[in-house]
Design an enzyme around this catalytic site. Structure first.
Site, PDB file in Angstrom:
ATOM      1  N   HIS A  47       6.187 107.411 -37.049  1.00  0.00           N
ATOM      2  CA  HIS A  47       7.214 107.340 -35.983  1.00  0.00           C
ATOM      3  C   HIS A  47       6.726 106.488 -34.808  1.00  0.00           C
ATOM      4  O   HIS A  47       6.969 106.827 -33.653  1.00  0.00           O
ATOM      5  CB  HIS A  47       7.612 108.751 -35.539  1.00  0.00           C
ATOM      6  CG  HIS A  47       6.497 109.556 -34.938  1.00  0.00           C
ATOM      7  ND1 HIS A  47       6.352 110.907 -35.131  1.00  0.00           N
ATOM      8  CD2 HIS A  47       5.479 109.214 -34.117  1.00  0.00           C
ATOM      9  CE1 HIS A  47       5.295 111.344 -34.478  1.00  0.00           C
ATOM     10  NE2 HIS A  47       4.743 110.343 -33.844  1.00  0.00           N
ATOM     11  N   HIS A  75       6.611 115.060 -28.192  1.00  0.00           N
ATOM     12  CA  HIS A  75       5.387 114.630 -27.503  1.00  0.00           C
ATOM     13  C   HIS A  75       5.499 115.004 -26.027  1.00  0.00           C
ATOM     14  O   HIS A  75       5.534 114.125 -25.160  1.00  0.00           O
ATOM     15  CB  HIS A  75       5.176 113.132 -27.668  1.00  0.00           C
ATOM     16  CG  HIS A  75       5.061 112.651 -29.083  1.00  0.00           C
ATOM     17  ND1 HIS A  75       6.131 112.570 -29.947  1.00  0.00           N
ATOM     18  CD2 HIS A  75       3.987 112.226 -29.795  1.00  0.00           C
ATOM     19  CE1 HIS A  75       5.721 112.103 -31.121  1.00  0.00           C
ATOM     20  NE2 HIS A  75       4.425 111.895 -31.061  1.00  0.00           N
ATOM     21  N   HIS A 103      -4.154 107.745 -37.173  1.00  0.00           N
ATOM     22  CA  HIS A 103      -4.228 107.093 -35.863  1.00  0.00           C
ATOM     23  C   HIS A 103      -4.904 107.989 -34.842  1.00  0.00           C
ATOM     24  O   HIS A 103      -4.850 109.209 -34.935  1.00  0.00           O
ATOM     25  CB  HIS A 103      -2.874 106.597 -35.356  1.00  0.00           C
ATOM     26  CG  HIS A 103      -1.786 107.603 -35.083  1.00  0.00           C
ATOM     27  ND1 HIS A 103      -1.308 108.493 -36.016  1.00  0.00           N
ATOM     28  CD2 HIS A 103      -1.039 107.827 -33.971  1.00  0.00           C
ATOM     29  CE1 HIS A 103      -0.311 109.195 -35.492  1.00  0.00           C
ATOM     30  NE2 HIS A 103      -0.137 108.835 -34.245  1.00  0.00           N
ATOM     31  N   GLU A 127      -0.635 114.822 -37.282  1.00  0.00           N
ATOM     32  CA  GLU A 127       0.831 114.818 -37.450  1.00  0.00           C
ATOM     33  C   GLU A 127       1.222 114.875 -38.929  1.00  0.00           C
ATOM     34  O   GLU A 127       2.325 115.300 -39.277  1.00  0.00           O
ATOM     35  CB  GLU A 127       1.436 113.559 -36.811  1.00  0.00           C
ATOM     36  CG  GLU A 127       1.376 113.561 -35.298  1.00  0.00           C
ATOM     37  CD  GLU A 127       1.930 112.281 -34.660  1.00  0.00           C
ATOM     38  OE1 GLU A 127       2.173 112.295 -33.454  1.00  0.00           O
ATOM     39  OE2 GLU A 127       2.088 111.248 -35.363  1.00  0.00           O
TER      40      GLU A 127
HETATM   41  C1  DHB Z   1       1.661 105.601 -31.450  1.00  0.00           C
HETATM   42  C2  DHB Z   1       1.813 106.459 -32.533  1.00  0.00           C
HETATM   43  C3  DHB Z   1       2.351 107.735 -32.348  1.00  0.00           C
HETATM   44  O1  DHB Z   1       2.498 108.638 -33.365  1.00  0.00           O
HETATM   45  C4  DHB Z   1       2.753 108.152 -31.106  1.00  0.00           C
HETATM   46  O2  DHB Z   1       3.319 109.370 -30.987  1.00  0.00           O
HETATM   47  C5  DHB Z   1       2.586 107.316 -30.005  1.00  0.00           C
HETATM   48  C6  DHB Z   1       2.054 106.033 -30.184  1.00  0.00           C
HETATM   49  C7  DHB Z   1       1.113 104.220 -31.624  1.00  0.00           C
HETATM   50  O3  DHB Z   1       0.692 103.870 -32.725  1.00  0.00           O
HETATM   51  O4  DHB Z   1       1.144 103.454 -30.663  1.00  0.00           O
HETATM   52 FE    FE Z   2       3.158 110.680 -32.563  1.00  0.00          FE
END
Ligand code: DHB
Ligand code: FE
Length: 285
Positions: A12, A59, A197, A244
């Site tokens: 997302h 978030h 990530h 996540e």
């Molecule tokens: C990014 C990824 C995420 O899941 C999020 O909630 C906010 C930023 C990103 O890759 O920048």
């Molecule tokens: Fe996220």
């Protein structure tokens, strides 16, 4: 009774939403990603689902850190895109399905999943970006949406096993739905977030494509094993925000044990995230 026509796992990444909103899809950075997801959009357009159940995480947009439901179910008639600091995304208001959502609440709670009921809940990029990924830029979203929000922001998040069990309980609820539109209702379920990530700290920028692909393999073929991965393993292998991914198990639980993999892509870079998109359908053979 409803028909579950498919399950989607997708990242997302907010920058994907911004690329769509600001017409950047043809820029060299974005074109390869949007080319790769085109078959998924065609699959979605062919399904014409009536309802999408979108399992996502907030978030700190609808829920502040004062109040953190582990699982929350949106039963409202509509959900507004949240203001995440730059004004709300200019995407359509999300139309809910209160009749089915209240049935889910009744069935889940009767099935010992004491889910929080949300009569009002703004939806952030965790929900609106996956809709944009799959539907592009329609004037109105082409189906109703039931948001199911999972806490993966504040320790302790739920386990993958609990998420898989929740998905199976949602499937039992869908199978017992007898509402006014039950005979013809086609449902797609989304598990969103991930993949690998980490947005802050010494390992910020971590992407582990090998982990992401192995995660998808296991999710498809051996969910009862895959769901046992510990939170520490996610953090070590997939970074702090990789947690996540537990939400993809909710999607997997809604589907049959045997599934066909219809579509898969993994793409780097999109912002800071290993970006995956997976489509599953109940096995036909
Ligand atoms: C990014 C990824 C995420 O899941 C999020 O909630 C906010 C930023 C990103 O890759 O920048
Ligand atoms: Fe996220």
């Amino acid at each position: 009774m409803t028909t579950v026509v498919g399950g989607i796992g997708t990242s997302h990444v907010p920058a994907v939403g911004a690329a769509i909103d600001h017409g950047k899809q043809d820029e060299p950075y974005w074109r390869p990603y949007f080319d790769k997801i085109q078959p998924a959009r065609e699959w979605m357009a062919a399904q014409q689902p009536d309802v999408c159940i979108v399992v996502y995480n907030d978030h700190a947009s609808a829920f502040s850190l004062q109040l953190i439901p582990t699982f929350a179910l949106g039963v409202a008639a509509e959900f507004q895109p949240a203001d995440e600091g730059y004004g709300p995304r200019q995407v359509p208001t999300v139309q809910g399905h209160p009749e089915l959502a209240w049935h889910l609440a009744e069935s889940l709670i009767g099935d010992e999943f004491d889910i929080t009921i949300a009569n009002e809940m703004d939806v952030d990029h965790g929900l609106t970006v996956p809709l944009s990924v799959m539907f592009g830029e329609p004037d109105a979203w082409p189906c109703r949406v039931i948001p199911i929000c999972v806490n993966v922001i504040q320790y302790p998040p739920p386990s993958g096993k609990r998420c898989l069990s929740l998905g199976r309980a949602i499937r039992r609820a869908l199978d017992s739905y007898a509402g006014s539109d039950a005979d013809s209702l086609k449902v797609v379920v989304f598990g969103t977030g991930g993949m690998s990530h980490q947005l802050q700290g010494e390992r910020a920028g971590l992407v582990n494509a090998e982990f992401d692909l192995a995660f998808m393999d296991e999710l498809v073929a051996e969910p009862d094993t895959g769901c046992l991965r510990s939170h520490t393993t996610y953090i070590r292998e997939a970074g702090s925000e990789g947690i996540e991914l537990v939400m993809w198990f909710v999607m997997r639980g809604v589907l049959d044990d045997d599934v066909d993999e219809v579509f898969r892509m993994h793409h780097v870079p999109t912002s800071n995230t290993g970006n995956g998109l997976l489509i599953l359908q109940n096995a036909t053979g």
